[in-house]
Scaffold this active site. Structure first.
Site, short mmCIF file in Angstrom:
data_model
loop_
_atom_site.label_atom_id
_atom_site.label_comp_id
_atom_site.label_asym_id
_atom_site.label_seq_id
_atom_site.Cartn_x
_atom_site.Cartn_y
_atom_site.Cartn_z
N GLU A 50 3.85 -3.53 -8.94
CA GLU A 50 3.28 -2.50 -8.07
C GLU A 50 4.38 -2.04 -7.12
O GLU A 50 4.95 -2.83 -6.38
CB GLU A 50 2.10 -3.04 -7.27
CG GLU A 50 0.83 -3.21 -8.08
CD GLU A 50 -0.34 -3.65 -7.22
OE1 GLU A 50 -0.22 -3.64 -5.97
OE2 GLU A 50 -1.38 -4.01 -7.78
N ASP A 61 -3.28 -1.53 5.37
CA ASP A 61 -2.24 -2.54 5.23
C ASP A 61 -2.13 -3.41 6.47
O ASP A 61 -2.31 -2.94 7.60
CB ASP A 61 -0.89 -1.89 4.95
CG ASP A 61 -0.85 -1.18 3.61
OD1 ASP A 61 -1.49 -1.70 2.67
OD2 ASP A 61 -0.22 -0.12 3.49
#
Length: 279
Positions: A50, A61
């Site tokens: 990824e 995040d």
């Protein structure tokens, strides 16, 4: 493209083990180091990569990945340069599936058609766009699928059986089960609940189900991997990079080596997970 992802999961099914999916932030702490990190991952045991797309407002995040994105942006990383990382990686590796993960705004700014054309040319296999719900599939999901790029959707503990078919509609490649609510980098989830959630999702789809959030060690990977088709590790890898940087956030001689060491440990974990599946 999609075929590369399907081939990889088919090969892993033959081995009766989960995939190791490794995340890093493109351009962290600089372009050359992140390319070296990316190139080192498959040799260390990563099955799928990824590639993070840095963005100035990464709402989902945790602190470690937010900091990585900021370092990358300060170093001049752009979406075009992130595609360049993939293009350079593909010069040496034509087999490892690569998924780009991030937010829609940079792609929208780039231009969806232009981005998808460049992504196909660079060798992209899939996209995970955390802020595009299924109700907005016309924006990027359907155009990506038409280009042969998988669109990987997130499912969470709050995705109930009523919502799940909507989430899975137009999903391809694999399903990413975010094993707890909250931001990235949280503690390891309850493994019994994860196993139950994976079984529930699999009642709705034949796609592989990969589990992320909280996996930091080879032992974590083994435990979670025993009931999943893959384990996703991001924060631990990003933290391993950060821990090796000097006072000015520049890479050191140990930066790539630290990532390789961690990925080897995680890889050993997923490879032992197949034993737990057989027992």
């Amino acid at each position: 493209m999609t075929e590369r992802m399907d081939r990889r999961f088919a090969a892993l099914a033959e081995e009766n083990r989960p995939a190791l999916v490794t995340y890093f932030m493109g351009g962290d702490p600089d372009y050359d180091t992140s390319l070296a990190v990316m190139r080192a991952m498959p040799a260390a045991g990563a099955d799928i990569i990824e590639l993070g797309m840095p963005f100035s407002d990464p709402m989902a995040d945790g602190p470690a990945i937010q900091a990585a994105g900021l370092r990358a942006l300060r170093g001049g990383q752009t979406l075009k340069k992130t595609l360049g990382l993939l293009r350079a990686f593909r010069q040496e590796d034509r087999d490892t599936p690569v998924v780009m993960m991030g937010y829609y705004n940079p792609i929208y700014t780039y231009g969806v058609d232009s981005f998808l054309a460049d992504a196909v040319e660079a060798g992209l296999d899939g996209l995970i766009i955390v802020d595009l719900p299924p109700e907005m599939d016309d924006e990027l999901c359907l155009p990506a699928l038409a280009r042969g790029i998988s669109f990987i959707r997130l499912a969470t503990p709050t995705t109930d059986d009523k919502r799940l078919p909507t989430v899975l509609n137009n999903t391809s490649g694999f399903v990413y089960y975010v094993s707890m609510t909250g931001i990235t980098g949280s503690a390891l989830p309850d493994t019994g609940k994860v196993a139950g959630a994976v079984r529930r999702i699999k009642r709705h789809t034949s796609l592989p189900v990969c589990v992320g959030f909280g996996i930091k060690t080879g032992e974590n990977a083994r435990v979670i991997g025993a009931s999943a088709d893959g384990v996703v590790v991001g924060t631990a890898i990003v933290s391993a990079i950060a821990d090796t940087l000097d006072a000015d956030n520049h890479a050191t001689a140990n930066t790539v080596a630290a990532v390789s060491e961690l990925v080897r440990s995680l890889s050993a974990g997923v490879r032992s997970a197949r034993l737990a599946r057989v027992e």
